[in-house]
Design a protein around this motif. Sequence first.
Motif, PDB file in Angstrom:
ATOM      1  N   VAL A  27       0.720  -1.163   0.133  1.00 33.20           N
ATOM      2  CA  VAL A  27       0.167  -0.125  -0.054  1.00 33.20           C
ATOM      3  C   VAL A  27       0.788   1.347  -0.054  1.00 33.20           C
ATOM      4  O   VAL A  27       0.441   2.218  -0.595  1.00 33.20           O
ATOM      5  CB  VAL A  27      -1.061   0.058   1.093  1.00 33.20           C
ATOM      6  CG1 VAL A  27      -1.810   1.469   1.131  1.00 33.20           C
ATOM      7  CG2 VAL A  27      -1.802  -1.237   1.287  1.00 33.20           C
ATOM      8  N   MET A  28       2.076   1.060   0.585  1.00 35.57           N
ATOM      9  CA  MET A  28       3.015   2.437   0.855  1.00 35.57           C
ATOM     10  C   MET A  28       4.034   2.319  -0.436  1.00 35.57           C
ATOM     11  O   MET A  28       4.771   3.254  -0.572  1.00 35.57           O
ATOM     12  CB  MET A  28       3.724   2.409   2.101  1.00 35.57           C
ATOM     13  CG  MET A  28       2.644   2.549   3.273  1.00 35.57           C
ATOM     14  SD  MET A  28       3.343   2.615   4.815  1.00 35.57           S
ATOM     15  CE  MET A  28       3.874   1.165   5.066  1.00 35.57           C
ATOM     16  N   ASN A  29       4.079   1.179  -1.078  1.00 33.21           N
ATOM     17  CA  ASN A  29       5.459   1.068  -2.113  1.00 33.21           C
ATOM     18  C   ASN A  29       4.880   0.430  -3.472  1.00 33.21           C
ATOM     19  O   ASN A  29       5.799   0.797  -4.362  1.00 33.21           O
ATOM     20  CB  ASN A  29       6.633   0.085  -1.330  1.00 33.21           C
ATOM     21  CG  ASN A  29       7.200   0.758  -0.252  1.00 33.21           C
ATOM     22  OD1 ASN A  29       7.941   1.510  -0.204  1.00 33.21           O
ATOM     23  ND2 ASN A  29       6.741   0.366   0.997  1.00 33.21           N
ATOM     24  N   MET A  30       3.854   0.171  -3.605  1.00 36.92           N
ATOM     25  CA  MET A  30       3.256  -0.367  -4.928  1.00 36.92           C
ATOM     26  C   MET A  30       3.413   0.218  -6.159  1.00 36.92           C
ATOM     27  O   MET A  30       3.157   1.485  -6.165  1.00 36.92           O
ATOM     28  CB  MET A  30       2.010  -0.860  -4.857  1.00 36.92           C
ATOM     29  CG  MET A  30       1.603  -1.732  -6.056  1.00 36.92           C
ATOM     30  SD  MET A  30      -0.312  -2.210  -5.862  1.00 36.92           S
ATOM     31  CE  MET A  30      -0.473  -2.681  -4.517  1.00 36.92           C
ATOM     32  N   ARG A  31       4.004  -0.129  -7.223  1.00 42.25           N
ATOM     33  CA  ARG A  31       3.991   0.553  -8.521  1.00 42.25           C
ATOM     34  C   ARG A  31       3.330  -0.117  -9.529  1.00 42.25           C
ATOM     35  O   ARG A  31       3.045   0.228 -10.468  1.00 42.25           O
ATOM     36  CB  ARG A  31       5.467   0.898  -8.799  1.00 42.25           C
ATOM     37  CG  ARG A  31       5.837   2.111  -7.982  1.00 42.25           C
ATOM     38  CD  ARG A  31       7.322   2.646  -8.889  1.00 42.25           C
ATOM     39  NE  ARG A  31       7.835   3.737  -8.223  1.00 42.25           N
ATOM     40  CZ  ARG A  31       8.670   3.732  -6.890  1.00 42.25           C
ATOM     41  NH1 ARG A  31       9.201   2.736  -6.493  1.00 42.25           N
ATOM     42  NH2 ARG A  31       8.930   4.999  -6.342  1.00 42.25           N
ATOM     43  N   SER A  32       3.701  -1.620  -9.512  1.00 42.97           N
ATOM     44  CA  SER A  32       3.063  -2.363 -10.723  1.00 42.97           C
ATOM     45  C   SER A  32       2.498  -3.649  -9.815  1.00 42.97           C
ATOM     46  O   SER A  32       2.576  -4.020  -8.920  1.00 42.97           O
ATOM     47  CB  SER A  32       4.160  -2.810 -11.442  1.00 42.97           C
ATOM     48  OG  SER A  32       5.341  -3.649 -10.925  1.00 42.97           O
ATOM     49  N   ILE A  33       1.687  -4.482 -10.830  1.00 38.73           N
ATOM     50  CA  ILE A  33       1.002  -5.850 -10.418  1.00 38.73           C
ATOM     51  C   ILE A  33       1.577  -6.752 -11.543  1.00 38.73           C
ATOM     52  O   ILE A  33       1.141  -6.417 -12.788  1.00 38.73           O
ATOM     53  CB  ILE A  33      -0.436  -5.677 -10.061  1.00 38.73           C
ATOM     54  CG1 ILE A  33      -0.563  -4.606  -8.794  1.00 38.73           C
ATOM     55  CG2 ILE A  33      -1.177  -6.991  -9.901  1.00 38.73           C
ATOM     56  CD1 ILE A  33      -2.161  -4.580  -8.627  1.00 38.73           C
ATOM     57  N   ASP A  34       1.627  -8.012 -11.371  1.00 42.31           N
ATOM     58  CA  ASP A  34       1.623  -8.987 -12.071  1.00 42.31           C
ATOM     59  C   ASP A  34       0.128  -9.341 -12.809  1.00 42.31           C
ATOM     60  O   ASP A  34      -0.612  -9.650 -11.985  1.00 42.31           O
ATOM     61  CB  ASP A  34       2.143 -10.381 -11.592  1.00 42.31           C
ATOM     62  CG  ASP A  34       2.492 -11.580 -12.617  1.00 42.31           C
ATOM     63  OD1 ASP A  34       1.573 -11.782 -13.309  1.00 42.31           O
ATOM     64  OD2 ASP A  34       3.552 -11.815 -12.578  1.00 42.31           O
ATOM     65  N   HIS A  35      -0.092  -9.376 -13.828  1.00 43.73           N
ATOM     66  CA  HIS A  35      -1.713  -9.041 -14.170  1.00 43.73           C
ATOM     67  C   HIS A  35      -2.107 -10.456 -14.392  1.00 43.73           C
ATOM     68  O   HIS A  35      -3.156 -10.800 -14.501  1.00 43.73           O
ATOM     69  CB  HIS A  35      -1.808  -8.439 -15.564  1.00 43.73           C
ATOM     70  CG  HIS A  35      -1.296  -9.391 -16.866  1.00 43.73           C
ATOM     71  ND1 HIS A  35       0.010  -9.169 -17.270  1.00 43.73           N
ATOM     72  CD2 HIS A  35      -1.666 -10.133 -17.637  1.00 43.73           C
ATOM     73  CE1 HIS A  35       0.354 -10.028 -18.268  1.00 43.73           C
ATOM     74  NE2 HIS A  35      -0.989 -10.787 -18.498  1.00 43.73           N
ATOM     75  N   LYS A  36      -1.296 -11.605 -14.316  1.00 43.40           N
ATOM     76  CA  LYS A  36      -1.625 -13.007 -14.304  1.00 43.40           C
ATOM     77  C   LYS A  36      -1.797 -13.499 -12.641  1.00 43.40           C
ATOM     78  O   LYS A  36      -2.689 -14.171 -12.416  1.00 43.40           O
ATOM     79  CB  LYS A  36      -0.561 -13.806 -14.783  1.00 43.40           C
ATOM     80  CG  LYS A  36      -0.505 -13.471 -16.264  1.00 43.40           C
ATOM     81  CD  LYS A  36       0.518 -14.614 -16.975  1.00 43.40           C
ATOM     82  CE  LYS A  36       0.567 -14.341 -18.636  1.00 43.40           C
ATOM     83  NZ  LYS A  36       1.387 -15.413 -18.996  1.00 43.40           N
ATOM     84  N   THR A  37      -0.886 -12.942 -11.927  1.00 44.28           N
ATOM     85  CA  THR A  37      -1.119 -13.649 -10.307  1.00 44.28           C
ATOM     86  C   THR A  37      -1.492 -12.566  -9.552  1.00 44.28           C
ATOM     87  O   THR A  37      -1.978 -13.008  -8.147  1.00 44.28           O
ATOM     88  CB  THR A  37       0.338 -14.145  -9.998  1.00 44.28           C
ATOM     89  OG1 THR A  37       1.079 -12.922  -9.844  1.00 44.28           O
ATOM     90  CG2 THR A  37       0.662 -15.239 -10.829  1.00 44.28           C
ATOM     91  N   HIS A  38      -1.455 -11.261  -9.843  1.00 49.75           N
ATOM     92  CA  HIS A  38      -1.987  -9.981  -9.058  1.00 49.75           C
ATOM     93  C   HIS A  38      -1.002  -9.979  -7.788  1.00 49.75           C
ATOM     94  O   HIS A  38      -1.453  -9.588  -6.885  1.00 49.75           O
ATOM     95  CB  HIS A  38      -3.637 -10.198  -8.491  1.00 49.75           C
ATOM     96  CG  HIS A  38      -4.212  -9.923  -9.826  1.00 49.75           C
ATOM     97  ND1 HIS A  38      -5.591  -9.697  -9.612  1.00 49.75           N
ATOM     98  CD2 HIS A  38      -4.311  -9.921 -10.957  1.00 49.75           C
ATOM     99  CE1 HIS A  38      -6.468  -9.633 -10.624  1.00 49.75           C
ATOM    100  NE2 HIS A  38      -5.448  -9.605 -11.629  1.00 49.75           N
TER     101      HIS A  38
END
Length: 453
Positions: A317-328
């Motif tokens: 929540v404090m550091n996220m920039r991207s997400i793996d679109h397959k595993t989230h």
Amino acid sequence: MPKEQRRENYEQSLGAWRARLQATNQTRKPLIEKVTNTWREDEKFRVAEECDTKEPNFCDLDDENSFPSLSVKAIRSRRFRRMFAVLVLVSVGMYYIWTRHIRPSVQEGWELKQGFLPAQVNGTYGVAKGGHFDGVRIKDIDATYVPGGNKDPEGNRRLIFVGDIHGCKDELKHLLKKVDFNSKTDHLVATGDVVSKGPHSPGVLDLLIHYGAESVRGNHEDRLLEAAKTLSGSDNKRDDAMSTSKGYSKDAELLKELKPHHMRFLHDMPLMLRIPALPFATSSWRKDKHNIAEETIVIHAGLVPHVPLERQDPYFVMNMRSIDHKTHVPSALRETKKGNSKPWMHIWNWYNNRLAKGRSIKGFHIWSYAEWLNQRVTGSWISNSWSSMSKKQPQPQPQVAVYGHDSKMGLQMHRWSKGLDTGCASGGKLTAMVLDAKGKTEIVQVKCDSYRT
């Protein structure tokens, strides 16, 4: 009659009979020889020898009304060439639209949906291992500050969201002046990272405290709090922190400038600030993507779609920039080694747009990563998956995320996500988003000096 005379008459009669007989024999011929076929010479029955058809003049190239002649004439006509050119252009245009827009969109939508299905590893809680979060996870904004709420029947209040300030006190004061900030009717909300980098972090905190502002905890505030714990510990812990943490020495210097009331303000920053849907706002997502009529969640970096707020991993929540679109599974990086990374707000927008359109999310699961691993180890993954899918879950409502953190992405104004970090401390701009009681938003910015060292 004398005999000679009779004989002469007989011979004449016989000669005449023979002549008539000879003439008659000459005229007697076979019936087939009497067929003249004069109809062949009639123009309307003429048929070209090379054409195997009974339609008159169908393949006669010399006839202007024949099919080949008419076809050649049509092909050579200007209208035909124009129609053919238009057909070619339309075909090329449709192929381009399909290959560049429709097919990629359909394929992307299908790929994004796959990440929500039970066969994938959805959820993140416990993945980051970023330490124990000892603050407030979710805080609901005070009803007094809600524009158009029970405490504001006239709808005069506003919410002023400000992106990463990073110790830029002068720029913050300039921005508040530019938006005509009034502490009696306006409430200031920061997206985190209000300190560090800039020259006046204590001054920024004093200003926020003075105006009764709120801010969610960013990665820089969290790092300061962790540094404060280390400084209060043993000498060995301080030495280890200085050798392993890149910004520890700067944080230690900044901590010397902060007073106890500054530290309390930092510690009281919630991980997420929840703002209810504004009573006077109407949902018009099809007309204006900048309006906000739904519940708003303020965070510093990002959220994982379809994971309940209480199960979101604090580190991400404090550091996220991207997400793996397959595993989230999220990442603090923009690109991971696996190459499946997408900006987190891209998947967030897709998911919430689906909710807004009333499309079903049946089959989407909300397990956390830790729970998934535990169920996989215990061998009950299939049964639990079926149980999770078979239980009737209430349809979640779309939410708008307001965030900062990613200055390289710049200002990001989408229907379901608003990114306000525009790199103030690096010589960019300080950005404010003004939200009124009707849900209308306005972007206001001021230029910043560069404080890079």
